[in-house]
Write a protein that holds these residues in place. Structure first.
Motif, short mmCIF file in Angstrom:
data_model
loop_
_atom_site.label_atom_id
_atom_site.label_comp_id
_atom_site.label_asym_id
_atom_site.label_seq_id
_atom_site.Cartn_x
_atom_site.Cartn_y
_atom_site.Cartn_z
N PRO A 78 -4.76 5.83 -5.13
CA PRO A 78 -5.19 5.44 -3.78
C PRO A 78 -4.71 6.46 -2.74
CG PRO A 78 -4.18 3.58 -4.90
CD PRO A 78 -3.90 4.80 -5.73
N ASP A 79 -5.53 6.68 -1.72
CA ASP A 79 -5.02 7.50 -0.64
C ASP A 79 -4.04 6.66 0.17
OD1 ASP A 79 -6.64 5.74 0.70
OD2 ASP A 79 -8.20 7.21 1.13
N SER A 80 -3.29 7.32 1.04
CA SER A 80 -2.27 6.56 1.77
C SER A 80 -1.82 7.33 3.00
CB SER A 80 -1.05 6.33 0.88
OG SER A 80 -0.55 7.56 0.43
N TYR A 129 -8.40 11.06 -4.54
CA TYR A 129 -7.91 9.90 -3.77
C TYR A 129 -9.04 8.95 -3.45
CZ TYR A 129 -3.75 12.76 -2.97
OH TYR A 129 -2.62 13.52 -3.13
N ASP A 146 -10.12 4.96 -1.67
CA ASP A 146 -9.71 3.92 -0.73
C ASP A 146 -9.57 2.61 -1.50
OD1 ASP A 146 -9.53 1.88 1.08
OD2 ASP A 146 -11.19 2.54 2.34
N GLN A 147 -8.37 2.08 -1.54
CA GLN A 147 -8.16 0.92 -2.42
C GLN A 147 -8.82 -0.35 -1.90
OE1 GLN A 147 -4.13 -0.59 -2.80
NE2 GLN A 147 -3.46 0.80 -1.18
N ASN A 148 -9.35 -0.29 -0.68
CA ASN A 148 -10.10 -1.44 -0.18
C ASN A 148 -11.60 -1.21 -0.25
OD1 ASN A 148 -7.71 -2.84 0.56
ND2 ASN A 148 -7.55 -1.49 2.34
N ASN A 149 -11.98 -0.18 -1.01
CA ASN A 149 -13.39 0.18 -1.07
C ASN A 149 -13.76 0.55 -2.50
OD1 ASN A 149 -15.85 1.42 -0.98
ND2 ASN A 149 -15.41 2.63 0.87
N SER A 208 -15.77 3.81 -3.16
CA SER A 208 -15.06 5.09 -3.15
C SER A 208 -14.39 5.32 -4.50
CB SER A 208 -14.03 5.12 -2.01
OG SER A 208 -12.82 4.51 -2.40
#
Lengths: 348, 348
Positions: B66-68, B99, B101-104, B107
């Motif tokens: 995940p990106d962060s 990376y 998006d962990q909410n997407n 992605s």
DNA sequence: TTGTAAGCGTTATCAG
DNA sequence: CTGATAACGCTTACAA
């Protein structure tokens, strides 16, 4: 990018590039600067394999650590060193172990003499015999043998690196855990179990840290008593039993791995006392598992050994920077997380 | 002992020895056995430098994480991977980061496609998007690309190695810490703060572990309530404030790194509530330091990243055995020991 | 001051 | 089936 390619770019032979890389031999200012610029530009990184092959040399590190029975504390750092040998031995790092009896100053002095005779490329030193260890460090310094200290610091800072724990903070942490487990007006004992006369700095600092926390945790109204038990007295166990059996003890802190001796008594006499100690050795493991010992504080002794040798690999072989001081975390180990703290060592 | 010397002993050329070492080409049974015997006898270990130089190849590992933002949880495993690159890059291990998006979910799917196109020699996978991650694993398996899972397990066991935590036990440990800090008849909340619909297995398992411990700690008479807060509601913070302000709460467990949101409220409203959460991210660090958060449970995310890449080094380069499952210790971090848990990462 | 060449131990190719 | 040999990139000794 290889030396050869760089030489071509600079219109020189690879011998010349090598000379500026290693600052050996004379190179005219002009070509030198030209080469340096190219080196910088391409961010030259030597090929470790080619380098290792060409150098074709190996280093010897002496490990001066206490001997130990199976399951005792000092077995663990040695296992860490051995694991490092397994991983790094192939890169030309060898280890000679020199085991001394930590209750016998003479044996330590003998081993130090042997180490000096060997003239190793590095020394890993467990300075449990404080005074003599300090003297030994001066000798190493004089012989220009780099050394790494593990476990606990000693006086002086002429070491290559230190890898260990902050004993004072270890004591503070123990106090925090014990204080939050006993009643506000509880009675707490610090019991030191020793079998030699040596001034043990680790023990001392843990106790100081413990008291420091107690003073600052002034919202409680605790009673604190400090007790020494000498294992050289034949009746020390009976003595310890009597101490533990006194009325109204709420918590006991044993600032060493010997906490299992107290645990055994608590278990046998079915006492209800909160107990905190140090080090996840086998004897403590089982009492943690059954909940007799509430918390043990660990300082990753296996890692200490591993990192000590790894540092020598970095320093001698890989020519990397290494940290001068490494304080390993103080782990809080209890029944619910102990299973993942057992060092997974499978030396075949 | 080199191949050349072995060849001499066996009265063959070193080409023949090489053939039996690598099981390539035909060698007559007799000479083969003779060579094998000598190899065994002298315990032949290839010179890693010569080997590395001759092979002269490097491997590419794709890291799908995940990106962060700075200070968020997922920054840390990536930093561990980067530290490993610094140490192991010289041995021919390269990393490409992907990376998502962990909410997407989209992605994530896009990144997996990119990874498959790259055809790396290995993949490090953070399976936070559970369902899609499982599908991706099948594709990797089909392409025969070995992959390592970090953080938390997913269904299936076709991975090269797993490096992470035992979430259930993490919950049990949190319960132990909270239970021993609150009154015998206290009231405890579990507050989950989420901003997506995904079935988050880690969260779920921690909560189950927490409840499991509560059931077994039957000597206490605690009241437990489970609450969800959805960050996608614009008024979620107000909502959370209301929850925390209810009467007679003794302890709160937030089964994620988002515990600092609750800490902020406890601090602002000067509430007296014991608070336990997960992960030593910066936001939690400051509340631990001030004692608002009592305990945080960590699972060495930096190490997870480091070990994931190290495993690929061992597997691809060094051809060593690696552990299939590594459960890292669940660290109990509190005000008195947090200073030594900060990962010391100095990426220059 | 600079260039050349042997050698480190292994791999891989090619000729016998 | 087997032996000889070039190549990998770097170090070092020696020649120019």
């Amino acid at each position: 990018m290889t030396i050869k390619e760089i030489a071509q770019r600079a219109n020189v032979s690879l011998g010349t590039v090598d000379r500026v890389l290693h600052k050996r031999g004379k190179v005219s200012r002009k070509t030198k600067e030209r080469i340096l610029a190219i080196l910088e530009e391409v961010d030259y990184k030597p090929n470790v394999y080619a380098r290792g092959l060409a150098l074709n040399k190996s280093f010897v590190v002496a490990a001066l650590v206490p001997d130990s029975e199976e399951g005792e504390y000092w077995e663990v750092p040695s296992l860490g060193i051995k694991r490092a040998v397994k991983n790094l031995g192939q890169f030309g790092i060898k280890v000679n172990f020199f085991y001394f009896d930590q209750n016998n100053v003479e044996s330590f002095i003998e081993r130090t003499a042997e180490v000096l005779e060997l003239e190793p490329d590095g020394v890993i030193l467990a300075p449990v015999i404080n005074f003599e260890a300090t003297k030994f460090c001066f000798k190493l310094k004089a012989k220009e043998i780099p050394f790494t200290i593990i476990d606990s610091k000693i006086h002086g800072d002429n070491y290559l690196s230190f890898i260990g724990q902050d004993s004072f903070q270890s004591g503070r942490l123990a106090a925090k855990l014990l204080v939050s487990s006993v009643p506000k007006q509880g009675k707490i004992f610090i019991i030191s179990i020793k079998n030699n006369e040596n001034h043990n700095r680790t023990l001392q600092q843990r106790i100081e840290g413990f008291k420091d926390f107690m003073l600052s945790a002034s919202n409680q109204d605790l009673l604190l008593e400090e007790i020494n038990v000498d294992q050289r007295n034949s009746d020390w166990k009976i003595n310890l039993e009597k101490i533990c059996s006194r009325k109204n003890i709420d918590g006991i802190y044993v600032p060493s791995s010997k906490v299992h001796f107290v645990a055994e008594i608590i278990f046998n006499k079915k006492l209800s006392i909160k107990l905190v100690g140090n080090d996840l050795i086998n004897n403590n493991f089982k009492y943690l598992e059954s909940g007799i010992i509430d918390y043990v504080i660990g300082q990753r002794p296996e890692n200490q050994g591993y990192m000590a040798l790894e540092n020598f690999y970095k320093f001698l072989v890989a020519k990397q920077e290494i940290s001068k001081n490494v304080f390993l975390p103080l782990d809080i180990i209890t029944k619910e997380n102990l299973m993942y703290y057992k060092p997974q060592i499978e030396l075949s």
